[in-house]
Design a protein around this motif. Structure first.
Motif, PDB file in Angstrom:
ATOM      1  N   PRO A 114      14.150  44.627  11.213  1.00 17.88           N
ATOM      2  CA  PRO A 114      15.817  44.829  11.359  1.00 17.88           C
ATOM      3  C   PRO A 114      16.321  43.606  11.173  1.00 17.88           C
ATOM      4  CG  PRO A 114      15.659  46.933  12.413  1.00 17.88           C
ATOM      5  CD  PRO A 114      14.201  45.817  11.752  1.00 17.88           C
ATOM      6  N   LEU A 115      16.119  43.143  12.633  1.00 18.03           N
ATOM      7  CA  LEU A 115      15.680  41.267  12.765  1.00 18.03           C
ATOM      8  C   LEU A 115      15.960  40.369  11.872  1.00 18.03           C
ATOM      9  CD1 LEU A 115      17.494  39.005  15.108  1.00 18.03           C
ATOM     10  CD2 LEU A 115      14.916  38.998  15.530  1.00 18.03           C
ATOM     11  N   LEU A 164      11.688  36.124   8.048  1.00 21.62           N
ATOM     12  CA  LEU A 164      12.224  35.496   9.463  1.00 21.62           C
ATOM     13  C   LEU A 164      11.805  37.093  10.610  1.00 21.62           C
ATOM     14  CD1 LEU A 164      14.677  34.106  11.420  1.00 21.62           C
ATOM     15  CD2 LEU A 164      15.088  36.400  11.750  1.00 21.62           C
ATOM     16  N   HIS A 165      11.087  37.089  11.526  1.00 20.45           N
ATOM     17  CA  HIS A 165      10.449  38.320  12.173  1.00 20.45           C
ATOM     18  C   HIS A 165      10.679  37.760  13.896  1.00 20.45           C
ATOM     19  CE1 HIS A 165       8.577  41.585  12.927  1.00 20.45           C
ATOM     20  NE2 HIS A 165       8.399  42.831  11.932  1.00 20.45           N
ATOM     21  N   ALA A 216      12.694  28.859  21.469  1.00 22.15           N
ATOM     22  CA  ALA A 216      13.414  29.490  20.636  1.00 22.15           C
ATOM     23  C   ALA A 216      12.382  30.217  19.146  1.00 22.15           C
ATOM     24  CB  ALA A 216      15.113  29.397  20.847  1.00 22.15           C
ATOM     25  N   VAL A 217      12.307  29.715  17.961  1.00 24.66           N
ATOM     26  CA  VAL A 217      11.807  29.640  17.598  1.00 24.66           C
ATOM     27  C   VAL A 217      10.254  28.861  16.945  1.00 24.66           C
ATOM     28  CG1 VAL A 217      12.838  29.172  14.231  1.00 24.66           C
ATOM     29  CG2 VAL A 217      14.036  30.374  15.873  1.00 24.66           C
ATOM     30  N   GLY A 218       9.861  29.452  15.433  1.00 22.26           N
ATOM     31  CA  GLY A 218       8.430  29.090  15.623  1.00 22.26           C
ATOM     32  C   GLY A 218       8.503  29.156  13.866  1.00 22.26           C
ATOM     33  N   PHE A 254       9.385  32.590  13.285  1.00 20.09           N
ATOM     34  CA  PHE A 254       9.346  33.557  14.337  1.00 20.09           C
ATOM     35  C   PHE A 254      10.022  33.524  15.171  1.00 20.09           C
ATOM     36  CE2 PHE A 254       4.464  33.977  13.443  1.00 20.09           C
ATOM     37  CZ  PHE A 254       4.732  35.373  12.877  1.00 20.09           C
ATOM     38  N   VAL A 255      10.780  34.334  15.873  1.00 16.73           N
ATOM     39  CA  VAL A 255      11.470  34.066  16.827  1.00 16.73           C
ATOM     40  C   VAL A 255      11.583  35.098  18.676  1.00 16.73           C
ATOM     41  CG1 VAL A 255      14.569  35.329  18.178  1.00 16.73           C
ATOM     42  CG2 VAL A 255      13.997  34.424  15.380  1.00 16.73           C
TER      43      VAL A 255
END
Length: 405
Positions: free
Chosen positions: A88-89, A185-186, A199-201, A368-369
């Motif tokens: 869902p994210l 995005l996951h 935060a993000v990759g 990724f988050v």
């Protein structure tokens, strides 16, 4: 509608009051509610909405027939008592990223779509990524029709009960030909970003992974009157195989998990006649995975023989190593780093995704988050609000760089 309001609206759907986790299984009432939510989000933004032959949902900005579309999205179903973020994210962030771009006044030069792939987790029918596998031709319609849930309901029966046509499922090359890039995005399912402080990759690759069913066959008998020496108890073989899996995985730097079990006749006072366990194993490369699973099977056969039990091992699913499209991956990393001058972390993952399934057909990439605990497939799965917002902005930047140039 903002990320926060969308998230709050979706949050209660399919949530168990007992566990706090989610039970959004394919073609159930909770799944239907998620699908209604997706369709409403598309309508509220004036996007063209469609459901493909495999039950995947699409929301389009621009003409799909124009080709070279940039697609984003993920899935809305869950594992049993799973967390709120896995799947869902990505879908909520996709709608939020589109809102962000419209707020920036972005001028799109390519069609953009948001997708919700059906039955990604495989919680009901035992095979992950059914929607994307069918679309990519990685699962035949005949094999899909043979999938059955724990209650004996077949996939066609479940689809038909939910109002979909199971006879229509199958490869969809025409749809895939419209797509120039897919970016998913996951939430990270691990702690790599937490350890680096980012935060993000960007994903580099998905480890090869699969699911194997181990059927230990013994002899049912009375638990109170059968001498230990006279027993053919398959539970002992299963238990020792679980320990062997842990040893093999630790030795190889891989992972191996028996997370599901079925017992017959499943009586407290009965020695089992059948213990069926499902192994999930993953490793950084194919040779290591083969060695781990081979070692587990060798140990299982030895334990079965020692306890007078039979053993059948069936590989139910397998996905080889997935190297995400290098050019797209590098472009995504460049877009994210161009304003800050920072190097965006590029990391591998042991988790499978729809992006991995589609990678053999179209260029795919993943963001990724950060997950502060690394916990996933659990009600404890989490991501901080600031990191979720950072993920939305990063996805918006990527979509702008790919679809607005």
């Amino acid at each position: 509608m903002s990320f926060h309001s969308m998230w709050a609206e979706l949050l209660p759907v399919g949530r168990s009051s007992a566990s706090g986790g989610y039970r959004r299984y394919a073609w159930t009432g909770a799944d239907a509610d998620c699908r209604v939510w997706f369709e409403e989000q598309a309508a509220s933004r004036g996007l063209s909405y469609e459901v493909d032959r495999n039950g995947n949902q699409w929301a389009w900005l621009g003409d799909p027939a124009a080709g070279d579309a940039v697609v984003t999205g993920s899935h809305l179903d869950s594992v049993p008592d799973g967390g709120a973020f896995d799947g869902p994210l990505g879908v909520v962030s996709s709608f939020a990223a589109l809102d962000e771009l419209r707020g920036r006044g972005a001028q799109f030069t390519k069609p953009v779509a948001i997708v919700n792939f059906g039955d990604e987790e495989g919680a009901r029918f035992g095979l992950a990524c059914v929607g994307s596998r069918l679309t990519a031709g990685r699962l035949t319609a005949a094999d899909a029709h043979r999938l059955t849930d724990a209650d004996g309901v077949t996939l066609p029966q479940a689809m038909e009960a939910a109002g979909y046509d199971p006879d229509a499922i199958g490869p969809d090359p025409e749809r895939l030909a419209r797509i120039g890039a897919f970016v998913e995005l996951h939430v990270e399912q691990g702690r790599a970003l937490d350890l680096t402080g980012d935060a993000v990759g960007v994903a580099s690759a998905i480890w090869p992974h699969g699911r194997w069913r181990f059927d230990f066959r013994g002899e049912a008998n009375h638990a109170g009157t059968t001498r230990i020496a006279d027993r053919h108890d398959p539970m002992l073989s299963y238990a020792e195989t679980v320990l062997a899996a842990r040893r093999e995985a630790e030795r190889a730097g891989a992972v191996a998990t028996f997370g599901k079990i079925s017992v017959e006749p499943n009586g407290v006072n009965a020695i089992p006649s059948l213990v069926r366990g499902w192994l999930d194993s993953r490793a950084a490369d194919q040779d290591t995975l083969d060695a781990v699973v081979g070692g587990i099977e060798k140990a299982a056969r030895a334990h079965a023989e020692a306890h007078g039990a039979g053993l059948d091992v069936v590989r139910e699913s397998f996905t080889p190593v997935v190297e995400f499209d290098h050019a797209l991956r590098d472009e995504v990393a460049r877009i994210l780093g161009k304003d800050t001058g920072l190097t965006v972390p590029v990391l591998g993952t042991g988790a499978g995704h729809d992006a991995g399934i589609l990678s053999g057909n179209i260029p795919t990439a993943m963001l990724f988050v950060r997950n502060p605990t690394g916990v996933s497939h659990s009600p404890a799965e989490s991501a901080d609000e600031d990191d979720c917002v950072a993920g939305v902005r990063a996805l918006a930047d990527v979509l702008e760089g790919l679809a607005c140039r």
